[in-house]
Design a protein around this motif. Structure first.
Motif, PDB file in Angstrom:
ATOM      1  N   PHE A 383       0.842  -1.194   0.000  1.00  0.00           N
ATOM      2  CA  PHE A 383       0.000   0.000   0.000  1.00  0.00           C
ATOM      3  C   PHE A 383       0.879   1.246   0.000  1.00  0.00           C
ATOM      4  O   PHE A 383       1.841   1.343   0.753  1.00  0.00           O
ATOM      5  CB  PHE A 383      -0.926   0.013   1.223  1.00  0.00           C
ATOM      6  CG  PHE A 383      -1.931  -1.096   1.215  1.00  0.00           C
ATOM      7  CD1 PHE A 383      -3.059  -1.027   0.419  1.00  0.00           C
ATOM      8  CD2 PHE A 383      -1.725  -2.218   1.994  1.00  0.00           C
ATOM      9  CE1 PHE A 383      -3.976  -2.063   0.403  1.00  0.00           C
ATOM     10  CE2 PHE A 383      -2.644  -3.255   1.998  1.00  0.00           C
ATOM     11  CZ  PHE A 383      -3.776  -3.186   1.192  1.00  0.00           C
ATOM     12  N   THR A 384       0.507   2.198  -0.870  1.00  0.00           N
ATOM     13  CA  THR A 384       1.260   3.443  -0.937  1.00  0.00           C
ATOM     14  C   THR A 384       0.287   4.575  -1.224  1.00  0.00           C
ATOM     15  O   THR A 384      -0.943   4.406  -1.085  1.00  0.00           O
ATOM     16  CB  THR A 384       2.355   3.345  -2.013  1.00  0.00           C
ATOM     17  OG1 THR A 384       3.219   4.502  -1.915  1.00  0.00           O
ATOM     18  CG2 THR A 384       1.786   3.266  -3.415  1.00  0.00           C
ATOM     19  N   ALA A 394      -1.529   6.144   2.746  1.00  0.00           N
ATOM     20  CA  ALA A 394      -1.282   4.710   2.579  1.00  0.00           C
ATOM     21  C   ALA A 394      -1.790   3.921   3.778  1.00  0.00           C
ATOM     22  O   ALA A 394      -2.376   2.841   3.630  1.00  0.00           O
ATOM     23  CB  ALA A 394       0.207   4.475   2.360  1.00  0.00           C
ATOM     24  N   ALA A 395      -1.585   4.446   4.969  1.00  0.00           N
ATOM     25  CA  ALA A 395      -2.033   3.743   6.175  1.00  0.00           C
ATOM     26  C   ALA A 395      -3.552   3.627   6.215  1.00  0.00           C
ATOM     27  O   ALA A 395      -4.101   2.605   6.660  1.00  0.00           O
ATOM     28  CB  ALA A 395      -1.517   4.469   7.418  1.00  0.00           C
ATOM     29  N   ALA A 398      -4.560   0.916   3.785  1.00  0.00           N
ATOM     30  CA  ALA A 398      -4.227  -0.381   4.365  1.00  0.00           C
ATOM     31  C   ALA A 398      -5.230  -0.774   5.450  1.00  0.00           C
ATOM     32  O   ALA A 398      -5.585  -1.955   5.583  1.00  0.00           O
ATOM     33  CB  ALA A 398      -2.812  -0.346   4.935  1.00  0.00           C
ATOM     34  N   GLU A 399      -5.687   0.206   6.221  1.00  0.00           N
ATOM     35  CA  GLU A 399      -6.670  -0.073   7.275  1.00  0.00           C
ATOM     36  C   GLU A 399      -7.991  -0.547   6.670  1.00  0.00           C
ATOM     37  O   GLU A 399      -8.609  -1.499   7.156  1.00  0.00           O
ATOM     38  CB  GLU A 399      -6.884   1.184   8.119  1.00  0.00           C
ATOM     39  CG  GLU A 399      -7.805   0.973   9.303  1.00  0.00           C
ATOM     40  CD  GLU A 399      -7.941   2.225  10.153  1.00  0.00           C
ATOM     41  OE1 GLU A 399      -8.899   2.294  10.952  1.00  0.00           O
ATOM     42  OE2 GLU A 399      -7.096   3.143  10.015  1.00  0.00           O
ATOM     43  N   ALA A 401      -8.320  -2.002   3.782  1.00  0.00           N
ATOM     44  CA  ALA A 401      -8.066  -3.316   3.204  1.00  0.00           C
ATOM     45  C   ALA A 401      -8.004  -4.398   4.277  1.00  0.00           C
ATOM     46  O   ALA A 401      -8.484  -5.522   4.064  1.00  0.00           O
ATOM     47  CB  ALA A 401      -6.771  -3.298   2.407  1.00  0.00           C
ATOM     48  N   ASP A 402      -7.432  -4.068   5.427  1.00  0.00           N
ATOM     49  CA  ASP A 402      -7.300  -5.057   6.505  1.00  0.00           C
ATOM     50  C   ASP A 402      -8.668  -5.565   6.948  1.00  0.00           C
ATOM     51  O   ASP A 402      -8.845  -6.768   7.199  1.00  0.00           O
ATOM     52  CB  ASP A 402      -6.560  -4.430   7.688  1.00  0.00           C
ATOM     53  CG  ASP A 402      -6.370  -5.419   8.825  1.00  0.00           C
ATOM     54  OD1 ASP A 402      -5.658  -6.425   8.624  1.00  0.00           O
ATOM     55  OD2 ASP A 402      -6.960  -5.198   9.898  1.00  0.00           O
ATOM     56  N   VAL A 414       1.597  -8.140   3.567  1.00  0.00           N
ATOM     57  CA  VAL A 414       1.206  -6.734   3.451  1.00  0.00           C
ATOM     58  C   VAL A 414       2.346  -5.841   3.944  1.00  0.00           C
ATOM     59  O   VAL A 414       2.987  -6.137   4.957  1.00  0.00           O
ATOM     60  CB  VAL A 414      -0.068  -6.450   4.270  1.00  0.00           C
ATOM     61  CG1 VAL A 414      -0.357  -4.950   4.318  1.00  0.00           C
ATOM     62  CG2 VAL A 414      -1.263  -7.197   3.680  1.00  0.00           C
ATOM     63  N   SER A 415       2.581  -4.746   3.208  1.00  0.00           N
ATOM     64  CA  SER A 415       3.489  -3.699   3.675  1.00  0.00           C
ATOM     65  C   SER A 415       2.913  -2.343   3.309  1.00  0.00           C
ATOM     66  O   SER A 415       2.103  -2.233   2.389  1.00  0.00           O
ATOM     67  CB  SER A 415       4.894  -3.871   3.093  1.00  0.00           C
ATOM     68  OG  SER A 415       4.871  -3.740   1.683  1.00  0.00           O
ATOM     69  N   VAL A 416       3.327  -1.324   4.029  1.00  0.00           N
ATOM     70  CA  VAL A 416       2.798   0.033   3.855  1.00  0.00           C
ATOM     71  C   VAL A 416       3.967   1.003   3.728  1.00  0.00           C
ATOM     72  O   VAL A 416       4.851   1.044   4.608  1.00  0.00           O
ATOM     73  CB  VAL A 416       1.904   0.444   5.045  1.00  0.00           C
ATOM     74  CG1 VAL A 416       1.341   1.850   4.818  1.00  0.00           C
ATOM     75  CG2 VAL A 416       0.780  -0.566   5.249  1.00  0.00           C
TER      76      VAL A 416
END
Length: 463
Positions: A383-384, A394-395, A398-399, A401-402, A414-416
């Motif tokens: 995620f960017t 990005a965070a 990602a949240e 998506a989680d 997963v990485s951010v």
């Protein structure tokens, strides 16, 4: 009188911008601070002040939620290969501001854009002093496009992509020889409406009295709106799966073929160069449009150039392969329908061992609908965020998506990374032999990644 007027215009022009960069900076500075200002009042006044140059051109007006750019690309290539001079107006641009305004496949020159911006600037200032207010960035670009086509290059046809919606979009200042609505989907709902029927009403605003419409819209509530508008305007409607159809013959990336069948002709084994099964529909819309132009405008189309055109059309940032080691695809899918098309293409058209996905979005999109389509396919998700003022952090992406990953019982790696270059390095580091890397999301991210991978340069990117 005319000599005096022209001399005054020359003086006004010389007082505005001295360089291409200055002109582009001025145009980009006119993005509305309080949201999009739709409506045709300012465009109508600008066209009046310029002597209605839009009336000297033959437009093919293309609206829709997804597929507009690809359809425009197919149309442009087909007309060019059949000997016609073609202007093409599209948005957003991928690498450079001039990409959006082309003649016979080549960008407007920096010199022409500078000269035309200088011509428009005094008129923009005049409008700013009235109750209409200053023209927006998109209105300025649209005005420059009309001037370029009508006073500099004089194409036979202008392939004219709507910006947002249709009815109140500033491209709707023209009366085309043909209108196209590719499809209706869930995008820009905060502006166009929260149902497909409301969105269809906005898109159908491009339909003009007596001007035929080609469409691939399939939802019944949207079709009801479009049929009603066509009846009211006495515009003949050519509808997918009623008046024309296509059948996929081969779906492997780089080898796609279909059969097209319309009311006038049938084309078997037609190559479709743009990747993904969804491009069959865009190609079919373009082919039906060409058949209508043949019937209504006596456009001369030969079979060999048509086949060559559909087999060689290019459109950057749409399932575009920009690297082989590792294989890297760029795709500007950013709404639920785009996500569905991307997912279908990854399932049907590409072969890979593992899929590594990099995603970045702007804030005003249906992220959940997109994520539900693509996350189930991914072994790795990076995620960017785009380098753009309306970006979604990005965070935050990602949240979102989680939550979906837990709901669907999925556990990709997963990485951010807020910096997209760092994210790209992380994506490519995951790739092993036989894997596939995909960057998707907003075109603002796609344009940056594309310029960096292909040219090691920064993109101008924007609308």
């Amino acid at each position: 009188m005319n000599g005096t007027s022209e001399e005054g215009a020359d003086k006004a022009e010389s007082a505005c911008f001295q360089t291409y960069g200055e002109a582009v900076d001025w145009i980009n500075s006119q993005v509305p601070l309080l949201g999009i200002r739709q409506g045709l009042g300012r465009m109508e006044r600008l066209m009046e002040l310029l002597g209605h140059p839009e009336r000297r051109l033959r437009f093919i007006h293309v609206a829709g939620t997804n597929g507009k750019g690809s359809t425009c690309a197919f149309l442009t290539e087909a007309l060019l290969r059949n000997g016609y001079d073609v202007g093409t107006f599209t948005s957003p641009y991928i690498t450079k501001f001039t990409n959006r305004l082309q003649y016979n496949g080549r960008d407007i020159s920096e010199e022409d854009l500078l000269r035309l911006a200088n011509r428009v600037k005094p008129l923009a200032d005049e409008l700013a002093a009235t109750e209409l207010g200053a023209p927006t960035m998109f209105e300025l670009v649209t005005t420059i496009a009309v001037l370029y086509f009508a006073s500099v290059v004089f194409p036979d046809y202008v392939v004219w992509e709507a910006g947002l919606g249709g009815r109140r979009d500033c491209t709707n200042i023209v009366t085309p020889v043909l209108s196209i609505i590719t499809n209706i989907g869930h995008d820009h709902m905060e502006i166009l409406g929260d149902t497909v029927a409301k969105i269809a009403e906005e898109k159908a605003g491009i339909v003009k009295p007596g001007v035929p419409l080609v469409s691939a819209v399939e939802q019944e509530d949207a079709l009801e709106v479009i049929r009603g508008v066509c009846r009211e305007k006495k515009s003949t409607l050519y509808l997918l799966n009623r008046d024309y159809r296509y059948a996929a013959e081969e779906t492997e990336a780089g080898k796609q073929r279909m059969t097209f069948e319309g009311p006038f002709r049938r084309y078997p084994a037609l190559p479709v160069s743009l990747n993904g099964p969804h491009q069959f529909k865009n190609a079919a819309v373009a082919m039906m449009a060409l058949e209508v132009l043949r019937q209504y405008q006596a456009v001369q189309l030969e079979e060999e150039p048509l086949y060559a055109a559909f087999g060689h059309t290019r459109w950057p940032g749409r399932l575009e392969r920009v690297s082989d080691r590792p294989p890297l695809l760029l795709d500007g899918a950013h709404n639920p329908e785009g996500g569905a098309a991307l997912a279908e293409a990854l399932r049907e058209s590409f072969r890979y061992r593992k899929l590594h996905l990099m995603l970045g979005m702007i804030a005003s999109k249906d992220h959940d609908g997109f994520l539900r389509q693509v996350l189930p396919l991914a072994d790795t998700v990076v995620f960017t965020e785009p380098d753009y003022h309306k970006k979604l952090q990005a965070a935050a992406l990602a949240e979102k998506a989680d939550r979906i990953l837990r709901e669907l019982d999925l556990a990709p790696k997963v990485s951010v990374h807020s910096d997209w270059k760092t994210a790209l390095d992380a994506l490519l580091a995951e790739c092993e032999e036989g894997d596939l890397a995909v960057v998707s999301g907003t075109l603002y991210l796609i344009s940056d990644v594309r310029s960096w991978v292909l040219h090691r340069s920064e993109s101008e990117k924007g609308w």
